[in-house]
Motif scaffolding. Structure first.
Motif, PDB file in Angstrom:
ATOM      1  N   ARG A  94       0.848  -1.189   0.000  1.00 38.47           N
ATOM      2  CA  ARG A  94       0.000   0.000   0.000  1.00 38.47           C
ATOM      3  C   ARG A  94       0.885   1.241   0.000  1.00 38.47           C
ATOM      4  N   MET A  95       0.544   2.191  -0.868  1.00 35.60           N
ATOM      5  CA  MET A  95       1.321   3.405  -1.033  1.00 35.60           C
ATOM      6  C   MET A  95       0.523   4.606  -0.535  1.00 35.60           C
ATOM      7  N   ASN A  96       1.247   5.615  -0.098  1.00 37.01           N
ATOM      8  CA  ASN A  96       0.632   6.877   0.311  1.00 37.01           C
ATOM      9  C   ASN A  96       1.364   7.995  -0.416  1.00 37.01           C
ATOM     10  N   PHE A  97       0.651   8.709  -1.267  1.00 36.62           N
ATOM     11  CA  PHE A  97       1.269   9.732  -2.102  1.00 36.62           C
ATOM     12  C   PHE A  97       1.082  11.103  -1.481  1.00 36.62           C
ATOM     13  N   THR A 119      -4.266   7.021  -0.928  1.00 34.38           N
ATOM     14  CA  THR A 119      -3.700   5.718  -0.610  1.00 34.38           C
ATOM     15  C   THR A 119      -4.138   4.728  -1.682  1.00 34.38           C
ATOM     16  N   PHE A 120      -3.211   3.899  -2.137  1.00 29.98           N
ATOM     17  CA  PHE A 120      -3.510   2.959  -3.211  1.00 29.98           C
ATOM     18  C   PHE A 120      -2.487   1.845  -3.177  1.00 29.98           C
ATOM     19  N   HIS A 121      -2.746   0.788  -3.960  1.00 30.78           N
ATOM     20  CA  HIS A 121      -1.790  -0.306  -4.055  1.00 30.78           C
ATOM     21  C   HIS A 121      -0.728   0.020  -5.091  1.00 30.78           C
ATOM     22  N   ALA A 122       0.431  -0.620  -4.934  1.00 26.53           N
ATOM     23  CA  ALA A 122       1.619  -0.291  -5.716  1.00 26.53           C
ATOM     24  C   ALA A 122       1.409  -0.266  -7.234  1.00 26.53           C
ATOM     25  N   TYR A 168      -0.718   0.941  -9.037  1.00 28.52           N
ATOM     26  CA  TYR A 168      -1.269   2.212  -9.517  1.00 28.52           C
ATOM     27  C   TYR A 168      -0.243   3.341  -9.460  1.00 28.52           C
ATOM     28  N   LEU A 169       0.901   3.106  -8.823  1.00 26.89           N
ATOM     29  CA  LEU A 169       1.872   4.180  -8.623  1.00 26.89           C
ATOM     30  C   LEU A 169       2.356   4.816  -9.924  1.00 26.89           C
ATOM     31  N   PRO A 170       2.724   4.050 -10.954  1.00 31.12           N
ATOM     32  CA  PRO A 170       3.173   4.707 -12.192  1.00 31.12           C
ATOM     33  C   PRO A 170       2.135   5.641 -12.793  1.00 31.12           C
ATOM     34  N   TRP A 171       0.864   5.259 -12.672  1.00 27.49           N
ATOM     35  CA  TRP A 171      -0.192   6.093 -13.238  1.00 27.49           C
ATOM     36  C   TRP A 171      -0.440   7.340 -12.392  1.00 27.49           C
ATOM     37  N   VAL A 172      -0.266   7.212 -11.088  1.00 28.23           N
ATOM     38  CA  VAL A 172      -0.355   8.381 -10.213  1.00 28.23           C
ATOM     39  C   VAL A 172       0.772   9.357 -10.547  1.00 28.23           C
TER      40      VAL A 172
END
Length: 246
Positions: A140-143, A148-151, A153-157
């Motif tokens: 789980r990531m926090n930007f 908060t989202f799962h890893a 989705y990070l590139p798209w964020v």
């Protein structure tokens, strides 16, 4: 004390991460001090193949712009995800990690002929982020505390954040595309029915970075033990004296 702590942290970095981040920082400093200019290191196919300025194939991955927010943002992400990959899924696989970097860099260079991008470092960083995120899907990531989202989705964020900063969307899309190609060829296709491993690290990489493989049939001779002392056997202090007294 702070300098010593920094030196220890620096030397604890895995070798490829240390080499790449050091090259990026030194390149940026050289530009800031007017030792070189961005015009001498950017990606330019005509200068590479007509003027034989081969160094541009490498240096365009090492510059994220002048020191500022964009530089720090890219450097932090490049360092963080390069190190997490090298210490994670590529742990004790330095040759495979270098091959992945060369594979991704080569694909980006080829795409660079068709897309007007003069520095590919940001795309390279997104490639690292994409590969790490696909290999750690449940993290789980926090930007910046905003979402908060799962890893995965990070590139798209990061792509969305890059657009808000006014950067070209093609840079992030290139990194995502190259990262997905490597991920599919290395992690997906070989595990499908009838699949096989397409990407194979050249043996020369393994030999140079990890040494020759150990021979499973090799039986080393016993070491000489001066004075007949059994180096592999512990003995309680004072035991010899007690034995002599008895």
């Amino acid at each position: 004390m702070a300098a010593q702590t920094f030196q220890q942290e620096y030397m604890q970095m895995p070798p490829i991460t240390r080499a790449y981040t050091t090259a990026c920082v030194l390149t940026t400093i050289a530009v800031q001090l007017d030792i070189i200019t961005p015009f001498q290191i950017y990606f330019n196919p005509d200068l590479i193949f007509k003027k034989y300025q081969i160094w541009r194939l490498v240096t365009n991955f090492m510059y994220f712009g002048p020191i500022g927010f964009n530089f720090l943002f890219n450097m932090i992400f490049a360092y963080r995800y390069c190190r997490m990959l090298e210490e994670g899924s590529f742990r004790n696989k330095t040759a495979d990690f270098l091959f992945m970097i060369l594979f991704g860099g080569t694909l980006m260079t080829i795409l660079g002929f068709f897309v007007n991008i003069v520095f590919l470092g940001s795309a390279f960083t997104i490639m690292l982020v994409y590969l790490w995120s696909r290999r750690n899907p449940y993290v789980r990531m926090n930007f910046f505390g905003l979402m908060t989202f799962h890893a995965p989705y990070l590139p798209w964020v990061l792509l969305g954040f890059s657009v808000l900063l006014g950067n070209s969307i093609m840079v992030d899309l290139m990194g995502i595309a190259v990262g997905h190609i490597y991920y599919f060829l290395e992690d997906v296709f070989p595990n499908q029915q009838g699949g096989f491993r397409i990407l194979k690290t050249p043996r020369i990489f393994t030999y140079l970075l990890e040494g020759p493989p150990e021979d499973p049939n090799y039986n080393p001779l016993p070491e000489d033990r001066p004075g007949g002392f059994n180096w592999g056997e512990g003995q309680r202090v004072g035991a010899r004296e007690e034995q002599n007294q008895g």
